[in-house]
Design a protein around this motif. Structure first.
Motif, short mmCIF file in Angstrom:
data_model
loop_
_atom_site.label_atom_id
_atom_site.label_comp_id
_atom_site.label_asym_id
_atom_site.label_seq_id
_atom_site.Cartn_x
_atom_site.Cartn_y
_atom_site.Cartn_z
N ILE A 82 14.30 50.89 87.28
CA ILE A 82 15.66 51.78 87.16
C ILE A 82 16.43 51.27 86.12
CG2 ILE A 82 15.62 52.90 89.49
CD1 ILE A 82 17.70 51.01 90.41
N LEU A 83 16.22 49.98 85.85
CA LEU A 83 17.08 49.64 84.61
C LEU A 83 16.38 49.58 83.44
CD1 LEU A 83 18.11 45.89 86.02
CD2 LEU A 83 19.52 47.82 85.57
N SER A 84 17.17 49.80 82.38
CA SER A 84 16.60 50.01 80.83
C SER A 84 15.70 48.88 80.76
CB SER A 84 17.83 50.06 80.05
OG SER A 84 17.26 49.31 78.71
N SER A 85 14.52 48.91 80.05
CA SER A 85 13.63 47.94 79.75
C SER A 85 14.39 46.86 78.69
CB SER A 85 12.37 48.39 79.37
OG SER A 85 12.42 49.07 78.16
N VAL A 86 15.25 47.61 77.81
CA VAL A 86 15.70 46.48 76.81
C VAL A 86 16.53 45.69 77.41
CG1 VAL A 86 17.16 46.79 74.98
CG2 VAL A 86 15.38 48.51 74.92
N VAL A 87 17.50 46.23 78.50
CA VAL A 87 18.33 45.29 79.10
C VAL A 87 17.70 44.21 79.85
CG1 VAL A 87 20.16 45.54 81.18
CG2 VAL A 87 20.17 47.18 79.34
N LEU A 88 16.62 44.54 80.69
CA LEU A 88 15.80 43.86 81.64
C LEU A 88 15.28 42.68 80.62
CD1 LEU A 88 15.56 43.98 84.52
CD2 LEU A 88 13.14 44.69 84.11
N ALA A 89 14.68 43.26 79.45
CA ALA A 89 14.23 42.24 78.58
C ALA A 89 15.13 41.13 78.01
CB ALA A 89 13.45 42.96 77.50
N ARG A 90 16.31 41.65 77.90
CA ARG A 90 17.45 40.73 77.50
C ARG A 90 17.65 39.72 78.45
NH1 ARG A 90 16.24 41.17 73.40
NH2 ARG A 90 16.88 42.30 71.53
N LEU A 91 17.92 40.27 79.55
CA LEU A 91 18.32 39.46 80.83
C LEU A 91 17.27 38.12 80.83
CD1 LEU A 91 19.30 41.88 83.47
CD2 LEU A 91 20.85 40.22 82.48
N TYR A 92 15.88 38.74 80.77
CA TYR A 92 14.86 37.81 80.81
C TYR A 92 15.01 36.74 79.79
CZ TYR A 92 9.91 36.36 81.66
OH TYR A 92 8.82 35.51 81.87
N GLN A 93 15.01 37.04 78.60
CA GLN A 93 15.11 35.97 77.80
C GLN A 93 16.44 35.36 77.65
OE1 GLN A 93 14.54 39.07 74.30
NE2 GLN A 93 13.19 37.46 73.37
N TYR A 94 17.28 35.60 77.94
CA TYR A 94 18.62 34.80 77.98
C TYR A 94 18.47 33.89 79.19
CZ TYR A 94 21.62 36.73 74.37
OH TYR A 94 22.15 37.26 73.19
N PHE A 95 17.70 34.25 80.21
CA PHE A 95 17.57 33.50 81.44
C PHE A 95 16.59 32.42 81.06
CE2 PHE A 95 14.90 32.27 85.17
CZ PHE A 95 16.08 31.99 86.08
N THR A 96 15.53 32.66 80.32
CA THR A 96 14.40 31.66 80.23
C THR A 96 15.00 30.90 78.92
OG1 THR A 96 13.53 32.93 78.62
CG2 THR A 96 12.41 32.71 80.71
N ASP A 97 15.85 31.14 78.10
CA ASP A 97 16.42 30.50 76.85
C ASP A 97 17.61 29.54 77.17
OD1 ASP A 97 14.65 31.40 74.98
OD2 ASP A 97 16.22 32.75 73.89
N LYS A 140 13.55 20.31 71.70
CA LYS A 140 12.93 20.48 70.31
C LYS A 140 11.66 20.28 70.81
CE LYS A 140 16.59 20.01 67.11
NZ LYS A 140 17.41 19.28 66.40
N ASP A 141 11.11 19.34 71.53
CA ASP A 141 9.65 18.93 72.07
C ASP A 141 9.29 19.76 73.04
OD1 ASP A 141 9.88 16.86 70.12
OD2 ASP A 141 10.56 15.40 71.58
N VAL A 142 10.03 20.27 73.70
CA VAL A 142 9.47 21.29 74.65
C VAL A 142 10.23 22.56 74.74
CG1 VAL A 142 8.97 21.48 77.31
CG2 VAL A 142 8.95 19.17 76.60
N PRO A 143 9.74 23.33 73.78
CA PRO A 143 10.68 24.70 73.57
C PRO A 143 10.80 25.63 74.66
CG PRO A 143 8.50 24.56 72.41
CD PRO A 143 8.78 23.31 73.21
N THR A 144 11.79 26.47 74.77
CA THR A 144 11.70 27.44 75.86
C THR A 144 10.69 28.52 75.62
OG1 THR A 144 13.22 28.64 74.16
CG2 THR A 144 14.40 27.46 75.98
N LEU A 145 10.35 29.37 76.54
CA LEU A 145 9.22 30.19 76.39
C LEU A 145 8.95 31.03 75.26
CD1 LEU A 145 9.02 31.20 80.29
CD2 LEU A 145 7.37 29.69 79.10
#
Lengths: 573, 313
Positions: free
Chosen positions: B124-139, B156-161
């Motif tokens: 029910i959430l916009s995929s763009v919103v969800l993707a942003r949340l996911y990226q910000y969470f992992t970053d 720098k040696d172990v970069p985010t996903l």
């Protein structure tokens, strides 16, 4: 309780929907509605001809357009364009849409200030654009009888002259602003810490701040003393010596946006290639028709060396053997440059590869590093960005200067860095300023009686006074030959002054061409794609990705693979 | 009598007019935006358009053959591989997990309603919103959360996903897609499971069936008609699934996650954004070729599932 919770949830969801709708409305670049009108005193006057303009909403803002409109309305207040009307009113809005031919025809706007547009797609679709040949080629009495044509470079004249109608060049657009990616350097940091080189040709690189150096700055990449670039690295070797020294003093050489790392860095790499090649050799990468000067000689997949140097050759290039342009030695050196930037320890900022670290965050990092606003100790020496960066970073400048005026745009000291040369022989060989924004102005066809008003406005936007005013307001350059005198540039930021001085001594290269071959393969020939390589496992990679990963390949292998990929590219089949 | 007949006729005629007026718009839309567009796409696949004057064109087969040459073939080969890998992973991980979650909810185990809402939330959430949340969470959030545990992440040696220099972008994208895919499937599977007669379940229990036996021998066969719909549509979507690449990476997805669906979408989007007509035929040719592969493949899988899959009766 459960019912109340459901109601609360439903209410919250409804609010979210309403917020979404609110987000759709209101255009901060609009002066057509009350929401964004910066000139409440200006009211629609039906007794005047009305023009509607749209501008690309980007780092340059729209303040320049307000000023342009006001001056135009005043200058043409007594001109009759339509029966029963005298004078003209101009209104504008801003957005980031790409207007194709159909969108131009169906939109409410009469004039379009575009960025990132495809001029030839607009022309080739037919009938959408008004011809501007007369305002381009005829003298303008409001501009000391100068023509727009006289302010354009040969490459621009060729590009904007659309010949597909009857063989004669016809102009349907005029240039707008210009810019490309390069290096912005922190001059106050360079001054304070002595990050200038004292070395001259044939000497080992050394900083003016090192004990065994003279305090005299070296010549810089132009090979002359007493010029703007004195003390800046002359060659790639000196440049990376400087980077090592910056790291040794706990500062960070580079800062860039992790989100845009690939396009920003590959486009910057294209600037290095252009700076080495010069406009003529660079244009061969678009037209594939002429004599290529320095192509790396290869024996199969091996680069051939002669007396310790790369062996090069000259070759006639046509679209049939255009893949040989991948062998330009400029590309070999630029790939090596990028390789070092990305693989040396401590060279770049923490967010350099973080996917959500955008350009505004990078600009903030760059501005705040070493100040009380940042938690880390080190300062950042160079930012990978374009001439528009100061405009985009206005909010950060304002936030910082609110606390201390020394942080204001006018009081901070940044410069547009003249790029170092790949080899000692190239020092003093001249600079190239790359424009890769594809920004131009067009008028919609079929405007009827108000067509002349639109043409006059577009011509007015390219007068000397308008060009100067644009630079004064935005700190950026319009894509024409023009100069600002001392008085006109008095209030410009140090960065803009530095950019202007750079541009005055550089040659403009526009990454666009009128050739049918380029127009057919325009997408593949953009730097982001053109420098792609087959990275060994069959996929087409980008140098930034290839070098930033731990298991990166060497610069030389990347170059060889890029040449192989070009050879098998469908463009040249 | 005659008056009555006339009024019935009038009423029928009124209904017919009303029906016609209601249907004319969707039919017209279907004709233009489905038949017309697809017919034009097939025609486009054979055209070579003059880049300087779009009104001029010639007919050619090059748009088809060029996909099997040089860098285009590398691009296609890579994206075909990614698409098949995505399908297999979705089938091997997404479908079983979806079935287990559905069974968990169907059996009304602890917090079943909560899981139902949480798993459906992405839908029910916009995929763009969800993707942003996911990226910000992992970053940004994950490195902070892992720091007290002395797990190195986001350096720098172990970069985010999702970092440019990350080796795990495909894993990150697939984790996101599998999570997002649960919404619809769990809802449909659990709804289908809830139609199973309680007497059948009770009878299985009387025969000594445990939870696993009940799941594999009763619930799964009786839900198979719904499961097979997702399996068949999954095959049909192999070449169109862009695994939320646009929401995650916009137009710059790295090659290791580029599916055929994203490849087509990105090329079409680029051509459409500035109406570059000469770029369309090449994409249209690929779409025609993939249709020729996807249609028999989809019908084949449907046939096999119908023939060899468990029957509800």
């Amino acid at each position: 309780m459960r019912k109340n919770l459901s109601r609360l949830l439903a209410g919250a969801l409804a609010c979210i929907s309403v917020l979404g709708l609110v987000g759709c409305g209101g255009n901060p670049y609009s002066d057509l509605d009350d929401g964004g009108n910066k000139r409440p005193e200006k009211v629609l006057d039906p007794s005047k001809t009305q023009l509607q303009v749209v501008t690309f909403r980007a780092g340059f803002g729209d303040e320049w357009l307000y000023e342009l409109e006001d001056r135009f309305e005043e200058a043409y207040k007594d001109v009759v364009y339509e029966d029963g009307k005298k004078g003209v009113q101009v209104w504008h809005e801003g957005d980031t849409k790409q207007y194709d031919a159909q969108a131009v025809i169906s939109s409410k706007y009469d004039i379009f200030f575009m960025e990132g547009g495809d001029y030839y797609a607009l022309c080739a679709n037919g009938g959408a654009l008004e011809e501007l040949t007369d305002i381009v080629t005829l003298p303008n009495k409001d501009d000391n009888d100068k023509t727009i044509f006289s302010k354009m470079t040969a490459q621009q004249k060729s590009f904007y002259g659309y010949t597909a109608v009857d063989g004669d060049p016809k102009y349907y657009a005029i240039p707008h602003y210009e810019g490309g990616w390069g290096l912005v350097y922190n001059k106050e940091l360079f001054d304070r810490k002595g990050y200038y080189l004292a070395s001259k040709a044939g000497e080992e690189p050394c900083l003016i701040s090192s004990p065994d150096a003279t305090s005299e700055k070296g010549t810089g990449p132009d090979g002359q003393t007493g010029t703007e670039d004195d003390g800046l690295p002359r060659t790639y070797e000196e440049f990376f010596f400087l980077c090592d020294e910056i790291v040794a003093r706990d500062d960070i050489p580079f800062c860039w946006s992790g989100k845009h790392a690939e396009p920003y860095l590959t486009t910057m790499m294209n600037t290095l290639v252009a700076d080495y090649n010069g406009v003529e050799q660079m244009t061969l990468n678009l037209d594939f028709n002429g004599t290529a000067q320095e192509l790396v000689v290869m024996n199969g997949n091996e680069i051939v060396y002669e007396n310790g140097k790369i062996k090069t050759e000259t070759k006639e290039i046509t679209p049939a053997n255009g893949y040989d342009m991948a062998r330009q030695v400029a590309k070999y050196y630029a790939i090596g440059f990028l390789y070092r930037m990305l693989t040396e320890k401590g060279y770049y900022n923490d967010g350099a590869f973080v996917s959500t670290h955008d350009h505004l965050m990078a600009q903030t990092d760059f501005l705040q590093a070493g100040t009380t606003f940042a938690s880390g100790k080190g300062e950042m020496a160079m930012l990978v960005d374009g001439p528009w960066w100061e405009g985009e970073a206005t909010t950060t400048f304002n936030t910082m200067s609110a606390q201390n005026d020394a942080y204001s745009k006018k009081n901070r000291n940044f410069g547009w860095m003249p790029l170092p040369k790949a080899t000692e022989e190239k020092v003093g060989s001249g600079k190239v300023y790359v424009d890769s924004l594809s920004a131009f102005t067009v008028v919609k066809a079929g405007l009827g009686p108000k067509k002349q008003a639109a043409l006059d406005f577009v011509r007015f936007s390219a007068t000397e006074a308008s060009l100067v005013e644009f630079t004064q307001i935005t700190g950026a350059l319009k894509s024409y030959n023009y100069t600002l005198n001392e008085e006109q540039s008095a209030n410009l930021s140090p960065f803009t002054k530095s950019l202007i001085r750079y541009k005055e001594t550089a040659t403009l290269y526009v990454h666009d061409s009128s050739s049918a071959f380029f127009q057919k393969n325009r997408t593949s020939l953009q730097p982001y794609r053109a420098y792609g390589s087959s990275d060994g496992d069959g996929t087409v990679g980008n140098p930034v990705i290839a070098f930033s990963k731990k298991k990166h390949i060497s610069a030389e292998d990347y170059f060889v693979n890029m040449c192989k990929r070009w050879k098998s590219d469908n463009m040249f089949q | 009598m005659a008056i009555k007949k006339k009024s019935i006729f009038r009423a029928e005629r009124g209904s017919l007019i009303f029906y016609s007026l209601m249907m004319i718009w969707p039919i017209l839309q279907f004709c233009v935006f489905y038949i017309g567009v697809n017919f034009n796409s097939v025609l486009l696949a054979f055209k070579e358009i003059d880049p300087l004057d779009y009104s001029k064109y010639t007919y050619t087969f090059d748009n088809f053959t060029n996909w099997f040459k040089g860098s285009s073939w590398l691009e296609l080969k890579n994206s075909l591989g990614v698409s098949l890998k995505v399908y297999v992973i979705s089938l091997a991980i997404g479908v079983p997990l979806g079935l287990f979650f559905s069974y968990y909810i169907y059996k009304k185990m602890p917090l079943a309603t909560f899981y139902r809402v949480m798993l459906f939330l992405p839908s029910i959430l916009s995929s763009v919103v969800l993707a942003r949340l996911y990226q910000y969470f992992t970053d940004w959030a994950l490195p902070e959360l892992l720091a007290p545990l002395h797990i190195e992440y986001g350096t720098k040696d172990v970069p985010t996903l999702f970092a440019t220099n990350s080796e795990y972008k495909f894993v990150a994208v697939m984790a996101f897609n599998i999570f997002v895919s649960f919404g619809t499937t769990v809802l449909m599977y659990s709804n289908k499971m809830s139609t199973i007669s309680p007497e059948i379940i009770e009878s299985a229990h009387l025969d000594g069936a445990g939870a696993l036996t009940e799941f594999f021998y009763v619930v799964l066969p009786l839900s198979f008609s719904t499961i097979s719909v997702f399996l068949v549509t999954g095959v049909a979507g192999i070449f169109t699934n862009q695994i939320n690449n646009y929401a995650l990476f916009s137009f710059q997805a790295p090659t290791e996650v580029v599916t055929v669906g994203y490849l087509i979408y990105n090329k079409t989007r680029h051509a459409a954004s500035i109406n570059r007509m000469p770029d369309f035929p090449f994409v249209a040719a690929l779409a025609v070729m993939l249709t020729l592969v996807a249609v028999p493949l989809t019908y084949g899988v449907r046939f096999l599932l119908n023939k060899f899959g468990p029957k509800e009766d």
